[in-house]
Design an enzyme around this catalytic site. Structure first.
Site, PDB file in Angstrom:
ATOM      1  N   CYS A   1      26.936   0.042  21.515  1.00  0.00           N
ATOM      2  CA  CYS A   1      26.180   0.958  20.638  1.00  0.00           C
ATOM      3  C   CYS A   1      26.620   0.802  19.188  1.00  0.00           C
ATOM      4  CB  CYS A   1      26.334   2.404  21.100  1.00  0.00           C
ATOM      5  SG  CYS A   1      27.849   3.206  20.532  1.00  0.00           S
TER       6      CYS A   1
ATOM      7  N   GLN B   1       9.555  22.518  43.648  1.00  0.00           N
ATOM      8  CA  GLN B   1      10.553  23.589  43.628  1.00  0.00           C
ATOM      9  C   GLN B   1      10.953  23.912  45.071  1.00  0.00           C
ATOM     10  OE1 GLN B   1      12.224  24.693  41.226  1.00  0.00           O
ATOM     11  NE2 GLN B   1      11.063  24.153  39.361  1.00  0.00           N
TER      12      GLN B   1
ATOM     13  N   HIS C   1      26.685   7.296  20.771  1.00  0.00           N
ATOM     14  CA  HIS C   1      27.386   6.602  21.857  1.00  0.00           C
ATOM     15  C   HIS C   1      26.990   7.183  23.214  1.00  0.00           C
ATOM     16  CE1 HIS C   1      30.336   4.929  24.527  1.00  0.00           C
ATOM     17  NE2 HIS C   1      30.661   6.163  24.888  1.00  0.00           N
TER      18      HIS C   1
ATOM     19  N   GLY D   1       8.040  24.411  29.396  1.00  0.00           N
ATOM     20  CA  GLY D   1       8.582  25.678  28.915  1.00  0.00           C
ATOM     21  C   GLY D   1       9.034  26.588  30.044  1.00  0.00           C
ATOM     22  N   GLY D   2       8.685  26.235  31.277  1.00  0.00           N
ATOM     23  CA  GLY D   2       9.059  27.077  32.415  1.00  0.00           C
ATOM     24  C   GLY D   2      10.558  27.308  32.494  1.00  0.00           C
TER      25      GLY D   2
ATOM     26  N   ASP E   1      16.645  13.400  32.555  1.00  0.00           N
ATOM     27  CA  ASP E   1      16.873  13.902  31.200  1.00  0.00           C
ATOM     28  C   ASP E   1      18.009  14.897  31.250  1.00  0.00           C
ATOM     29  OD1 ASP E   1      16.034  16.945  30.397  1.00  0.00           O
ATOM     30  OD2 ASP E   1      15.044  16.282  32.238  1.00  0.00           O
TER      31      ASP E   1
ATOM     32  N   CYS F   1      30.251   2.148  18.587  1.00  0.00           N
ATOM     33  CA  CYS F   1      31.363   1.351  19.117  1.00  0.00           C
ATOM     34  C   CYS F   1      31.476  -0.008  18.441  1.00  0.00           C
ATOM     35  CB  CYS F   1      31.223   1.197  20.634  1.00  0.00           C
ATOM     36  SG  CYS F   1      31.430   2.777  21.498  1.00  0.00           S
TER      37      CYS F   1
ATOM     38  N   ASP G   1       8.328  19.025  28.481  1.00  0.00           N
ATOM     39  CA  ASP G   1       8.445  19.950  29.602  1.00  0.00           C
ATOM     40  C   ASP G   1       7.418  21.061  29.389  1.00  0.00           C
ATOM     41  OD1 ASP G   1       9.465  21.705  27.742  1.00  0.00           O
ATOM     42  OD2 ASP G   1      11.507  21.631  28.492  1.00  0.00           O
TER      43      ASP G   1
ATOM     44  N   ASP H   1       6.074  25.797  35.794  1.00  0.00           N
ATOM     45  CA  ASP H   1       6.658  26.131  37.093  1.00  0.00           C
ATOM     46  C   ASP H   1       7.470  27.418  37.040  1.00  0.00           C
ATOM     47  OD1 ASP H   1       8.473  24.900  35.411  1.00  0.00           O
ATOM     48  OD2 ASP H   1       9.578  23.897  37.008  1.00  0.00           O
TER      49      ASP H   1
ATOM     50  N   CYS I   1      31.208  -0.937  25.188  1.00  0.00           N
ATOM     51  CA  CYS I   1      29.889  -0.450  24.764  1.00  0.00           C
ATOM     52  C   CYS I   1      29.342  -1.260  23.588  1.00  0.00           C
ATOM     53  CB  CYS I   1      29.990   1.024  24.381  1.00  0.00           C
ATOM     54  SG  CYS I   1      28.418   1.755  23.889  1.00  0.00           S
TER      55      CYS I   1
END
Lengths: 406, 406
Positions: free
Chosen positions: A336, A218, A365, A93-94, A296, A339, A91, A145, A334
Site C-alpha cells: 500500500c 434475516q 493500509h 438504512g435498516g 463490508d 507501507c 445499504d 430490512d 504490504c
C-alpha cells in the site's frame, strides 16, 4: 448486460467470480470499504482507488440526513457527487435506524426515527428507502430490512424475518416502478398513506445508470428461520445478488459460521453473496471459505483513525513507544501507499503530534490489507490452493497479539 | 555544484531564477509550504508533490521537541523521515522561541524556554540551533536570530539586530565545524559552557547531503537598522542565500513594502532572497515585485483546515450555505487535485459532516494556489509582462470579498 456474475472457480465452498455492474467489474471475493457520508472516512476517491478497491458502500441513513438525497440526485448522483467512478452499493438504512433503539418506533408500514443530527422525526419505509437509494443512484440498492439485535429471542427474530420478506415485496414493487420511469405522485409517495404531489424534474438518462435491488436474508441465529428467509426471497426472485444480514451483531463466531454453512447449499450458485457488516481479516477468510463473495465493514477505517493497523501476524498500535525511531515499514509484506512510502517511526510521530495524516495513512493500509486479502484469496481459489493457504494464514494471524519489538 | 543560484530574468526589481540544492532545483519565485512537524499539516509528501511545490520548510523548534533531532538523524534525516525527497529548508527556531513570551529568558548566550509540549526547560543557542538543523539534515539551515515584536521600539530592534549579527558569527563557526566533520565534544556542545561527552555514531556520508547556512536580516521597521544588518551580514559572508526576518509580524503592509524597497538595491543580485513567514497571495506578488525570490507561510494550510479557500477574486468559506448543491469546482481556474476532482457542494458536505478529507482538500487547493502564483509570476517575468499582470491580478483579488452566489 448491466448486471451479471460469472463464477470462475470454486475451492470447496469458496468461490472466485466476476461481478458486472454499470460502473465496472468487481473480481470476487472482494471487500467493500464503507463510505459512510459518501466518503470513505478521511480518504479521497483517489486514495480509495489506490487501495485497489473496486466497489464501495454508501450509507443511505447518513446520506439521507446530510446532504439529503435530493441534493445528491440534483448533483448527478453519488458517483459524480463523490468523484468515485467505480461501482457503488448503498445499504437501505435498516441497520442504522434499528440501531437507534430509544429513538425509533416500528410498525408494519415502516420506522419512525429521530435524526441523530438535528433531532427531527423522520420516517423510513420500504418505499422511501428504495426511493432514496434510487435518487442516490448507486449500482446496487439494498432492500429495507427489519434488523434484530444479536441475541434476539426466536419470536423477535421470526417477526423481523417475516416482516423483512413482506417489505421486500414492497421494495421490489417500488424499485420496478422507479426503473420503469413512472414519476407520478404514487411512485414517489413515502408510503401509501402520504402522497407527494410536489413534482420532481425527471432525471435525464445520462445522469442515471441502471440500478439493481438485492434482498437480505434475516432470521437471527436460528437456522430454520434463516432457511425460511432464503426460501421466501427465492420465491420473490429472480435476483442479481443476495445479502446475508443480521450477523456479526454480537453472536459468537461459531454461530455465524454455522448460519453461513446452513445457508450455503441453498444459495443459488450463479448469484453473488454479500455478508453485510463483516469483517475483520479472519472473518473475511472464514466467510470466503463458506461461500461468501462480498464483505463490508467500518473496522478498517475506524481502527485506522485510532492508530490500530492490521498485520499478517495480528495487529499493532501505531502509537506504541516501541515504534519510536523505527525505519521499518508498517507491514513489510504490504504494497500500500503507506507501507511503501513511510516508516513506523514516522507514523508514530504523526499520531504523537496529532496530525490527521496519521489517521489517513493507517486507514489506507487497513483498507488495502482487506482488499488485498480478497485478491489473495481469489488467486488461491483460482490456482486451487485456497484451503491450505487459509489455514496457514489464520494460524499465523493472532488478532490480539502485538508483535514483539526490540 | 551543490548550492547555486542562476538569475535568468528581471522585470524591474522582480526576478526569475533557479536555485540549485542537493535534493533538486527550485525555479523562483517560489512559495515554500510549511511542514511544521516534518509534515505539511494533514498532507502526505505525495500530496505536496502534486501541488507542484519544489521545496518545503520544517520547524526546528517543533522537530526538536518531537520527535527530537537525534531520532530524525538516526532515521536518516528529514528527507528519509518524511518521504519528501525534494529540497527542504529548516528555520532556526528563533521565531518560535521568541514567540513564547512568558516562557523564555534571553541572554547573550542564547534563550532558555519552556517546552509547550511537556513544560520542561530547554536551551537554544546559536550553536545548538545549528547543530539541531545539522542533525535534521535539511538542504538549507537558517541562522539563529533574535526576533523582536512587530511594534518594537528602536532600542529593542537595535539590540535584536546587533545580537543576531553576533549570533550569526557563532552559527557560521559551528556550521563550518560540523561541515568539516569534527565530531568531538566541543563540536557538539550546546554552548561553550556545557560539554557533551556522550559520543555519537558518525553519520555515514550517504545519509547526509551537504547543507548551507543562510543569514537573516533583522532591524524591525527601521530602515537604517535594516541596512546596518545587511551590511553586517555581507561583511560575514559570502552566503548562498539571504533571508529577511521580522516582517509580517504586525506592522502595516506599506511599512513592510518600504523595508523591502530599502533593502533591495543593497542585496547581492546573484543570491536568492527569502522573505520569512510571508504570505498571503497579495503579499507574494508585492514581495516578488520588490525582488523577493522565496516565501513561506502557514496561512495556506491553516486557512484550509478552517475551510477558507483562496480564489483569484478573493476568498470563500467552504462551509457557506450558498455552496450547498453546487457542482462548480472550488476555483474554476485552478488545476489542483481538489478543483479538478470534486465540487463546491461536495467540499461543503465534507465540512458539514466533519470529515477530515475536507480540510485536506482545501489545504491542497490553497498550497497549489500559492505555488501556482509563483509559477505564473515566473512566467510573466520571463516574458516581460510581470508588472501589468501583477497590477491586474491585485485589482481583481479582494481578500475580504466572498463571491456572490445565486
Amino acid at each position: 448486460m448491466s448486471f451479471g456474475f460469472q463464477l470462475e472457480a470454486t475451492a470447496g465452498a469458496a468461490r472466485a467470480g466476476t461481478l458486472n455492474l454499470p460502473h465496472g467489474t468487481v473480481p470476487t471475493p472482494a471487500f467493500m470499504p464503507v463510505g459512510t457520508h459518501g466518503v470513505v472516512r478521511g480518504l479521497s476517491a483517489a486514495d480509495v482507488r489506490r487501495t485497489g478497491a473496486r466497489i464501495i458502500l454508501g450509507n443511505t441513513y447518513h446520506l439521507h440526513l446530510r446532504p439529503g438525497e435530493s441534493i445528491v440526485r440534483d448533483m448527478g448522483g453519488l458517483h459524480r457527487f463523490t468523484g468515485w467512478e467505480r461501482p457503488m452499493l448503498t445499504d437501505s438504512g435498516g441497520f442504522q435506524v434499528f440501531s437507534l433503539e430509544q429513538l425509533r418506533t416500528i410498525s408494519e408500514s415502516g420506522v419512525e426515527f429521530r435524526s441523530h443530527v438535528d433531532g427531527t422525526w423522520r420516517r423510513l419505509t420500504p418505499e422511501r428507502a428504495t426511493e432514496i437509494q434510487w435518487d442516490l443512484g448507486a449500482d446496487i440498492a439494498m432492500a429495507f430490512d427489519h434488523v434484530v439485535p444479536g441475541g434476539a429471542p426466536r419470536e423477535l427474530a421470526e417477526e423481523g424475518m417475516e416482516r423483512t420478506l413482506r417489505w421486500l415485496s414492497r421494495c421490489r414493487e417500488e424499485h420496478e416502478r422507479l426503473a420503469n420511469g413512472r414519476t407520478g405522485a404514487q411512485a414517489h409517495s413515502g408510503d401509501a398513506s402520504t402522497s407527494s404531489p410536489a413534482g420532481r424534474a425527471p432525471v435525464r438518462p445520462s445522469a442515471r445508470a441502471p440500478q439493481t435491488l438485492w434482498p437480505i436474508i434475516q432470521g437471527g441465529t436460528y437456522d430454520d428461520l434463516r432457511l425460511r428467509s432464503l426460501e421466501g426471497i427465492l420465491a420473490r426472485g429472480p435476483w442479481t445478488g443476495i445479502a446475508i444480514g443480521g450477523l456479526s451483531v454480537g453472536e459468537p463466531k461459531p454461530v455465524m459460521h454455522r448460519v453461513l454453512e446452513t445457508l450455503e447449499p441453498g444459495l443459488p450458485r450463479e448469484v453473488p453473496r454479500y455478508l453485510m457488516g463483516v469483517g475483520f481479516p479472519a472473518d473475511l477468510l472464514e466467510g470466503i471459505a463458506r461461500g461468501v463473495d462480498l464483505f463490508d465493514c467500518v473496522a478498517a477505517t475506524r481502527n485506522g483513525r485510532h492508530g490500530t493497523a492490521w498485520l499478517p501476524t495480528g495487529r499493532i498500535n501505531v502509537r506504541g513507544a516501541a515504534l519510536k525511531g523505527s525505519t521499518e515499514p508498517l507491514d513489510p509484506e504490504c504494497d500500500c501507499e503507506t507501507c511503501t512510502s513511510v516508516s513506523r517511526g514516522y507514523l508514530r510521530h504523526l499520531f504523537v503530534v496529532e496530525d490527521m495524516l496519521g489517521m489517513r495513512l493507517v486507514s489506507i493500509h487497513n483498507v488495502r490489507f482487506l482488499v488485498r486479502l480478497g485478491e489473495q484469496a481469489r488467486a488461491r481459489i483460482l490456482d486451487g490452493t485456497f484451503d491450505r493457504w487459509r489455514r496457514e494464514w489464520l494460524e499465523r494471524h493472532r488478532p490480539s497479539a502485538v508483535p514483539a519489538e526490540p
